[in-house]
Design an enzyme around this catalytic site. Structure first.
Site, PDB file in Angstrom:
ATOM      1  N   GLY A   1     -13.880  -3.482   1.610  1.00  0.00           N
ATOM      2  CA  GLY A   1     -15.234  -3.008   1.897  1.00  0.00           C
ATOM      3  C   GLY A   1     -15.724  -1.947   0.924  1.00  0.00           C
ATOM      4  O   GLY A   1     -16.898  -1.953   0.526  1.00  0.00           O
TER       5      GLY A   1
ATOM      6  N   GLY B   1     -11.807  -8.839  -0.573  1.00  0.00           N
ATOM      7  CA  GLY B   1     -10.911  -9.661   0.241  1.00  0.00           C
ATOM      8  C   GLY B   1     -10.405 -10.962  -0.360  1.00  0.00           C
ATOM      9  O   GLY B   1      -9.306 -11.026  -0.921  1.00  0.00           O
TER      10      GLY B   1
ATOM     11  N   LYS C   1     -21.517 -17.085   1.316  1.00  0.00           N
ATOM     12  CA  LYS C   1     -22.936 -16.974   1.682  1.00  0.00           C
ATOM     13  C   LYS C   1     -23.717 -15.971   0.843  1.00  0.00           C
ATOM     14  O   LYS C   1     -23.200 -14.892   0.519  1.00  0.00           O
ATOM     15  CB  LYS C   1     -23.034 -16.544   3.149  1.00  0.00           C
ATOM     16  CG  LYS C   1     -22.544 -17.614   4.095  1.00  0.00           C
ATOM     17  CD  LYS C   1     -22.662 -17.133   5.513  1.00  0.00           C
ATOM     18  CE  LYS C   1     -22.377 -18.275   6.474  1.00  0.00           C
ATOM     19  NZ  LYS C   1     -22.414 -17.838   7.854  1.00  0.00           N
TER      20      LYS C   1
ATOM     21  N   ARG D   1       0.827  -1.219   0.000  1.00  0.00           N
ATOM     22  CA  ARG D   1       0.000   0.000   0.000  1.00  0.00           C
ATOM     23  C   ARG D   1       0.857   1.262   0.000  1.00  0.00           C
ATOM     24  O   ARG D   1       0.506   2.262  -0.629  1.00  0.00           O
ATOM     25  CB  ARG D   1      -0.911   0.020   1.231  1.00  0.00           C
ATOM     26  CG  ARG D   1      -2.160  -0.781   1.003  1.00  0.00           C
ATOM     27  CD  ARG D   1      -3.159  -0.563   2.107  1.00  0.00           C
ATOM     28  NE  ARG D   1      -4.436  -1.134   1.711  1.00  0.00           N
ATOM     29  CZ  ARG D   1      -5.436  -1.379   2.539  1.00  0.00           C
ATOM     30  NH1 ARG D   1      -5.309  -1.108   3.814  1.00  0.00           N
ATOM     31  NH2 ARG D   1      -6.557  -1.882   2.096  1.00  0.00           N
TER      32      ARG D   1
HETATM   33  P1  AMP Z   1     -16.451 -14.631   0.512  1.00  0.00           P
HETATM   34  O1  AMP Z   1     -15.607 -14.009   1.576  1.00  0.00           O
HETATM   35  O2  AMP Z   1     -17.913 -14.510   0.725  1.00  0.00           O
HETATM   36  O3  AMP Z   1     -16.016 -14.227  -0.883  1.00  0.00           O
HETATM   37  O4  AMP Z   1     -16.217 -16.202   0.634  1.00  0.00           O
HETATM   38  C1  AMP Z   1     -14.986 -16.796   0.388  1.00  0.00           C
HETATM   39  C2  AMP Z   1     -14.952 -18.100   1.100  1.00  0.00           C
HETATM   40  O5  AMP Z   1     -15.958 -18.947   0.569  1.00  0.00           O
HETATM   41  C3  AMP Z   1     -13.649 -18.825   0.947  1.00  0.00           C
HETATM   42  O6  AMP Z   1     -13.060 -18.941   2.220  1.00  0.00           O
HETATM   43  C4  AMP Z   1     -14.045 -20.179   0.396  1.00  0.00           C
HETATM   44  O7  AMP Z   1     -13.350 -21.247   1.012  1.00  0.00           O
HETATM   45  C5  AMP Z   1     -15.507 -20.254   0.731  1.00  0.00           C
HETATM   46  N1  AMP Z   1     -16.226 -21.173  -0.154  1.00  0.00           N
HETATM   47  C6  AMP Z   1     -16.378 -21.082  -1.476  1.00  0.00           C
HETATM   48  N2  AMP Z   1     -17.072 -22.121  -1.944  1.00  0.00           N
HETATM   49  C7  AMP Z   1     -17.390 -22.904  -0.899  1.00  0.00           C
HETATM   50  C8  AMP Z   1     -18.121 -24.113  -0.737  1.00  0.00           C
HETATM   51  N3  AMP Z   1     -18.655 -24.747  -1.788  1.00  0.00           N
HETATM   52  N4  AMP Z   1     -18.237 -24.624   0.503  1.00  0.00           N
HETATM   53  C9  AMP Z   1     -17.684 -23.991   1.550  1.00  0.00           C
HETATM   54  N5  AMP Z   1     -16.991 -22.836   1.470  1.00  0.00           N
HETATM   55  C10 AMP Z   1     -16.842 -22.303   0.256  1.00  0.00           C
END
Ligand code: AMP
Length: 406
Positions: free
Chosen positions: A375, A352, A195, A35
């Site tokens: 963010g 992230g 999620k 950064r």
């Molecule tokens: P996010 O921070 O919402 O972008 O989520 C990223 C995280 O989602 C990573 O740590 C991945 O390991 C997890 N992830 C992606 N696909 C899956 C899955 N099918 N089952 C469990 N975790 C997942």
């Protein structure tokens, strides 16, 4: 539309630059200077133009003045990055800052202590912003990553001094503008990650803006479940099924084509090198979990992207941190990087885990633009107005602007 530093007269002026130098550190030493290095361009350009450059930033989340969040440790790496000694003041307002600034010569660069040592920074207190503004003649905001916060140094100052975007902020706004505000069509978005519940606003905004919304990661399981499929022991927010169906409806109404996986890599446990196999999404065994999109799904995504001119990407297709569940993310990322190299696809990614997933795929510097803003990038994908960017907007008739605002 926002003003850039091209249009600022900075010679002999005191220029307050809000950078984001909130770098990782351990035992009083900076462990990653990325950064700082990236922020140096704006500072050296202003110094070369004869400005007295006064750098404002935050470091960590102090509650009032806390020595462990002192920014003094940044002086050395910042001096190295800008190629000259950087002066230091123990407070960002008050007699020490005033004396230091009064002694600055044209072309000098100084760093002031953590703006968050003053609670009024985060409350965007008018008196605090005014006191800061008294230290400068001009304000430059180069910290897109904090632009989603209306703080004194990220928003308040822009209302009190002539203001412009620094080079990093400009690059980010231009890249984001090309990706979603005035993209070359067709435009696709990949949204993956864990999620649905954390990305509702983002999905809602994207279905209204893109031609193809490609859903991956754990959140795809929720969509598959909402379509009546059995997802075994997969990560799945069953309570979000109605919401997922609403998003599918909204997409249909907006003529946004949703792309979901048709096959999946399943395993009995979430572990590195866990035995795995590829199954149809219609045949996920009850005792297994989906940990990646399957090869046919990755191929279908690539096919779809082959007809697109622009791609926005947030979130991995699978549990990319553990092998072999990084395969779909890697395959699509590497294809997109090659397509970018050929000049046939504009690729903008961020948020992230996406940055680390792309780095792991070896393509972090092969996309058109990878935002490290976290963010702020996500809020922008959600279609929210970022206060730090809004404050830099200028009316067309006031001149000196360029069309790349959000
Ligand atoms: P996010 O921070 O919402 O972008 O989520 C990223 C995280 O989602 C990573 O740590 C991945 O390991 C997890 N992830 C992606 N696909 C899956 C899955 N099918 N089952 C469990 N975790 C997942």
């Amino acid at each position: 539309m926002f003003r850039t530093i091209d249009k600022l007269d900075v010679k002999g002026k005191r220029v307050l630059v809000r950078s984001d130098l909130n770098v990782p550190a351990k035992d009083g030493k900076v462990t990653d200077t990325t950064r700082i290095d990236r922020s140096a361009a704006t500072l050296t350009e202003l110094a070369a133009k004869g400005a007295k450059v006064i750098v404002l930033t935050h470091f960590g989340r102090p509650k009032g003045r806390e020595d462990k969040y002192s920014q003094k440790l940044l002086v050395e790496p910042l001096s190295k990055a800008v190629g000259k000694p950087v002066a230091w003041a123990d407070d960002c307002i008050g007699p020490e800052a005033e004396t230091l600034i009064a002694a600055m010569k044209d072309g000098d660069i100084a760093l002031l202590e953590n703006v968050r040592f003053h609670p009024d920074e985060e409350q965007n207190g008018f008196d605090f912003a005014k006191t800061l503004a008294g230290l400068g003649d001009v304000y430059v905001n180069d910290a897109f990553s904090t632009a989603h916060r209306a703080h004194a140094s990220t928003e308040g100052l822009a209302r009190l001094l002539p203001a412009a975007a620094g080079r990093l902020m400009q690059a980010e706004l231009e890249a984001l503008g090309k990706a979603l505000e005035h993209p070359e069509k067709p435009v696709a978005a990949i949204v993956g990650g864990a999620k649905v519940s954390t990305k509702l606003d983002l999905l809602g905004n994207l279905v209204a803006r893109v031609d193809y919304l490609i859903i991956g990661g754990g959140m795809a399981n929720t969509f598959l479940f909402a379509q009546g499929k059995s997802v075994g022991r997969s990560l799945c927010e069953k309570e979000m099924a109605d919401t997922a169906r609403e998003i599918l409806e909204k997409a249909k109404a907006a003529k946004c084509h949703i792309v979901l996986p048709t096959d999946a890599v399943v395993a009995a446990e979430f572990a590195e090198n866990a035995p795995s196999r590829v199954v149809s999404v219609d045949a996920v065994p009850d005792d297994m979990m989906i940990l990646d999109a399957g090869p046919a799904s990755a191929e279908a995504v690539i096919d779809r992207l082959g007809g697109c001119k622009t791609l926005v990407w947030n979130g991995p297709f699978g549990a990319f941190e553990i092998k072999p569940f990084d395969a779909a993310t890697n395959a699509v990322a590497q294809w997109a990087a090659e397509r970018t190299r050929q000049g046939r696809l504009l690729t903008v990614a961020g948020g992230g885990d996406t940055v680390s997933a792309l780095a792991k795929a070896g393509v972090e510097d092969k996309f058109s633009y990878v935002s490290t803003a976290g963010g702020a990038f996500l809020e922008w994908l959600e279609g929210k107005e970022l206060p730090g960017v809004a404050a830099l907007h200028v009316k067309p008739e006031s001149g000196g602007c360029m069309c790349a605002g959000h």
